[in-house]
Design an enzyme around this catalytic site. Structure first.
Site, PDB file in Angstrom:
ATOM      1  N   ASP A   1     -10.915   1.876   4.037  1.00  0.00           N
ATOM      2  CA  ASP A   1     -11.379   0.613   4.292  1.00  0.00           C
ATOM      3  C   ASP A   1     -13.039   0.492   3.889  1.00  0.00           C
ATOM      4  O   ASP A   1     -13.258  -0.755   3.521  1.00  0.00           O
ATOM      5  CB  ASP A   1     -10.678   0.166   5.582  1.00  0.00           C
ATOM      6  CG  ASP A   1      -9.737  -0.727   5.223  1.00  0.00           C
ATOM      7  OD1 ASP A   1      -9.503  -1.009   4.090  1.00  0.00           O
ATOM      8  OD2 ASP A   1      -8.915  -1.245   6.214  1.00  0.00           O
TER       9      ASP A   1
ATOM     10  N   GLN B   1      -4.761  -1.972   9.688  1.00  0.00           N
ATOM     11  CA  GLN B   1      -4.808  -3.116   8.914  1.00  0.00           C
ATOM     12  C   GLN B   1      -5.261  -4.822  10.143  1.00  0.00           C
ATOM     13  O   GLN B   1      -4.755  -4.351  11.513  1.00  0.00           O
ATOM     14  CB  GLN B   1      -3.029  -3.321   9.057  1.00  0.00           C
ATOM     15  CG  GLN B   1      -3.130  -4.660   7.793  1.00  0.00           C
ATOM     16  CD  GLN B   1      -3.989  -4.941   6.438  1.00  0.00           C
ATOM     17  OE1 GLN B   1      -3.581  -3.795   6.081  1.00  0.00           O
ATOM     18  NE2 GLN B   1      -3.521  -5.701   5.997  1.00  0.00           N
TER      19      GLN B   1
ATOM     20  N   LYS C   1       0.819  -1.587  -0.120  1.00  0.00           N
ATOM     21  CA  LYS C   1      -0.135   0.420   0.227  1.00  0.00           C
ATOM     22  C   LYS C   1       0.773   1.061  -0.113  1.00  0.00           C
ATOM     23  O   LYS C   1       0.999   2.777  -0.490  1.00  0.00           O
ATOM     24  CB  LYS C   1      -0.853  -0.255   1.561  1.00  0.00           C
ATOM     25  CG  LYS C   1      -2.009  -1.038   1.240  1.00  0.00           C
ATOM     26  CD  LYS C   1      -2.879  -1.426   2.957  1.00  0.00           C
ATOM     27  CE  LYS C   1      -3.869  -2.113   2.099  1.00  0.00           C
ATOM     28  NZ  LYS C   1      -4.461  -3.045   3.199  1.00  0.00           N
TER      29      LYS C   1
END
Ligand code: GUN
Length: 293
Positions: free
Chosen positions: A119, A96, A52
């Site tokens: 997200d 994460q 990312k």
């Protein structure tokens, strides 16, 4: 059969984003910024977060990875989330997953401000997606919709079977394919581990989306002639013929199914790169929304 080359399309989209960011900077504006919070040292999570960060650099975004120790308390992580919520220089951030077992994932996800939740996991964004309101859509389903759209695949009135009901992929995927939109307007059947006659149902699908996480589960007998097959799975299987000793496969038995369908995503190089790119698109969207305020 036509290959849905996610890797190539993701490259095209990243070029478009890079150009857009270049124009922002030439007008004297700051670039978008994405932050990833990584708790502990889970191997795959480190790889994903590293990817990312690399993607951000490639398109000219600012990015930062906050590495936090495995043994920090949930309160400390909530404190970090709060700081990111308040930091006007951060457009979007992700925590994460998976988190260490002493933390409650849901409590953390709900602490992220919805306008920075790139997200798309916060209940406010899930609710907005369900209602067709503007919010953030999780990266994997968003990437798949983009893949279908850019290949001008007609989905209207088609039977779409989704295998899997996870909150990250299966559930949002089913919602999006049923929306009054293009791509969308499908008749959606969501299947899962308790579904009876899964094979028979899949064999009727015009569009089959496999997101169950079982290597090469979807065989030739589960696919209708001419179907569009989207493979979300990615698993390592042993392969003594390879130097590494393994290879990556999806939830679909590609060799068996490829000849039968009209379109299929390869693994790797299909859905994965589109997912990574969708996170960049969400971050760019967050940036513009923050500029409007
Ligand atoms: N772990 C595996 N996939 C994801 C993702 O898309 N977002 C976050 N935050 N964690 C993940």
């Amino acid at each position: 059969m036509q290959l849905l080359n996610g890797k190539a399309l993701a490259g095209t989209i990243r070029n478009e984003i890079r150009e857009e960011v270049g124009q922002l900077i030439s007008k004297g504006q700051r670039p978008p910024k994405l932050v990833a919070v990584l708790v502990g040292s889970d191997g795959p999570s480190q790889t994903y977060v590293g990817a990312k960060e690399k993607d951000c650099t490639e398109v000219g975004f600012d990015s930062e990875v906050l590495h936090l120790s495995e043994d920090i308390s949930e309160a400390e992580l909530l404190n970090t989330v709060e700081q990111l919520n308040e930091d006007a220089g951060v457009d979007g951030f992700i925590v994460q997953l998976p988190l260490p077992s002493h933390m409650n994932d849901q409590r953390i996800l709900e602490a992220i401000r919805a306008d920075k939740d790139v997200d798309g996991f916060h209940p406010e964004n899930v609710g907005k997606m369900a209602l067709g309101l503007q919010g953030f859509v999780p990266a994997t389903p968003a990437g798949i919709v983009e893949l279908l759209k850019r290949h001008q695949i007609d989905t209207e009135g088609k039977l779409c079977v989704v295998i899997g009901r996870s909150s990250i992929v299966g559930m949002p995927m089913a919602l999006l394919m049923g929306k009054n939109a293009q791509p969308g307007n499908c008749t959606v059947v969501q299947t899962h581990s308790r579904t009876k006659d899964l094979k028979g149902i899949c064999a009727q699908a015009d569009i089959l989306i496999a997101a169950l996480g079982r290597p090469r589960f979807v065989g030739e007998e589960m696919v209708k002639e001419g179907a569009v097959v989207i493979d979300v799975g990615i698993s390592r299987i042993e392969d003594p013929a390879r130097k590494s000793g393994f290879r990556l496969v999806g939830d679909v038995d590609f060799e068996a199914v490829a000849q039968k369908c009209s379109y299929i995503t390869p693994v790797p190089g299909g859905v994965g790169p589109m997912t990574r790119t969708a996170l960049l698109q969400n971050t760019l969207q967050a940036y513009y929304r923050h500029q409007e305020k």
